[in-house]
Write an enzyme that holds these catalytic residues in place. Structure first.
Site, PDB file in Angstrom:
ATOM      1  N   HIS A 162      41.308  31.106  42.664  1.00 51.43           N
ATOM      2  CA  HIS A 162      42.680  31.949  41.496  1.00 51.43           C
ATOM      3  C   HIS A 162      43.616  32.567  42.651  1.00 51.43           C
ATOM      4  CE1 HIS A 162      42.360  34.131  37.675  1.00 51.43           C
ATOM      5  NE2 HIS A 162      43.873  33.900  38.191  1.00 51.43           N
ATOM      6  N   GLU A 201      41.786  28.504  38.824  1.00 50.47           N
ATOM      7  CA  GLU A 201      42.275  28.811  37.501  1.00 50.47           C
ATOM      8  C   GLU A 201      43.897  29.689  38.244  1.00 50.47           C
ATOM      9  OE1 GLU A 201      38.359  29.887  37.404  1.00 50.47           O
ATOM     10  OE2 GLU A 201      39.078  32.058  38.192  1.00 50.47           O
ATOM     11  N   HIS A 220      32.318  35.091  35.660  1.00 51.51           N
ATOM     12  CA  HIS A 220      32.581  36.180  35.730  1.00 51.51           C
ATOM     13  C   HIS A 220      31.214  37.609  35.422  1.00 51.51           C
ATOM     14  CE1 HIS A 220      36.039  39.046  36.117  1.00 51.51           C
ATOM     15  NE2 HIS A 220      35.402  40.133  35.753  1.00 51.51           N
TER      16      HIS A 220
END
Length: 237
Positions: free
Chosen positions: A43, A70, A190
């Site tokens: 990410h 991401e 997450h």
């Protein structure tokens, strides 16, 4: 079996703290794949405080499982993804100064924007996923964007589960059932960990992939990376 994609951002954070190249993110990605992980997630953020854009380029030839990038689809991110052409791009509406992702897309208000970005990635043979909260209207909105998959934002589940509230998974189950009926693939991520991953997986029908980074790296400090990857794979069977 649900696929395990290892998010290696924390390895980059550790590397950057000393300004050198230890630990090496490419070698870590190669190792987790060798240990059985079915994917690698990064990410990159605009300030490159952990994963750098160059890391994405360096990883391109070394990730032979599934490569998932991401990020918030600002221009520089879009250009990077189109250059690297990962297996999957996951669109996350995080602010520039966000410590970590903290909300899913409002797929209704952002429909036109998401439609255009998703179409561009799909035209380049990149599978798309968008980060969403477990809200039925947002799942329906996600379908209207043309995305291939959604990624359920699981922070709320993880927090409530740690407090003993197992009913916190119910909105995710209902969201997954709706997504399946709409033909959307389902990912999740997450704050998922060894403590909660099996319960979550067992309650989410047709869960295709989980992306786990912070917990996996922290757990590996005590139990070793190879062992922890194997523990996740066992729980995801």
């Amino acid at each position: 079996m649900t696929k395990l994609s290892v998010n290696i951002n924390k390895i980059a954070t550790l590397r950057n703290s000393r300004g050198g190249d230890v630990p090496n993110v490419v070698e870590f990605a190669k190792d987790v794949q060798r240990f059985g992980a079915e994917g690698v997630t990064i990410h990159p953020r605009p300030d490159e405080r952990h994963i750098r854009y160059q890391d994405a380029r360096d990883l391109k030839s070394e990730v032979y499982t599934e490569f998932n990038i991401e990020g918030n689809p600002i221009e520089s991110f879009v250009n990077l993804v189109l250059e690297v052409k990962p297996t999957q791009v996951t669109l996350v509406p995080d602010a520039v100064d966000a410590i970590t992702s903290n909300a899913g897309w409002d797929t209704i208000k952002n429909k036109d924007f998401l439609v255009d970005v998703i179409k561009e990635f799909q035209n380049n043979d990149i599978r798309t996923s968008i980060f969403v909260d477990p809200v039925l209207e947002q799942i329906e909105g996600a379908k209207e964007t043309g995305t291939d998959r959604i990624e359920l934002y699981t922070e709320a589940f993880a927090h409530q589960y740690s407090l003993g509230n197992k009913d916190a998974v119910k909105p995710y189950t209902k969201s997954a059932e709706l997504a399946n009926s709409l033909g959307l693939g389902i990912n999740a991520g997450h704050d998922l960990s060894l403590d909660n991953i099996k319960y979550f997986k067992d309650n989410i029908p047709e869960l295709l992939e989980v992306s786990i980074g912070h917990a996996l790296v922290a757990e590996s400090l005590y139990m070793g990376v190879e062992n922890v990857v194997q523990m996740y794979l066992h729980r995801l069977k």
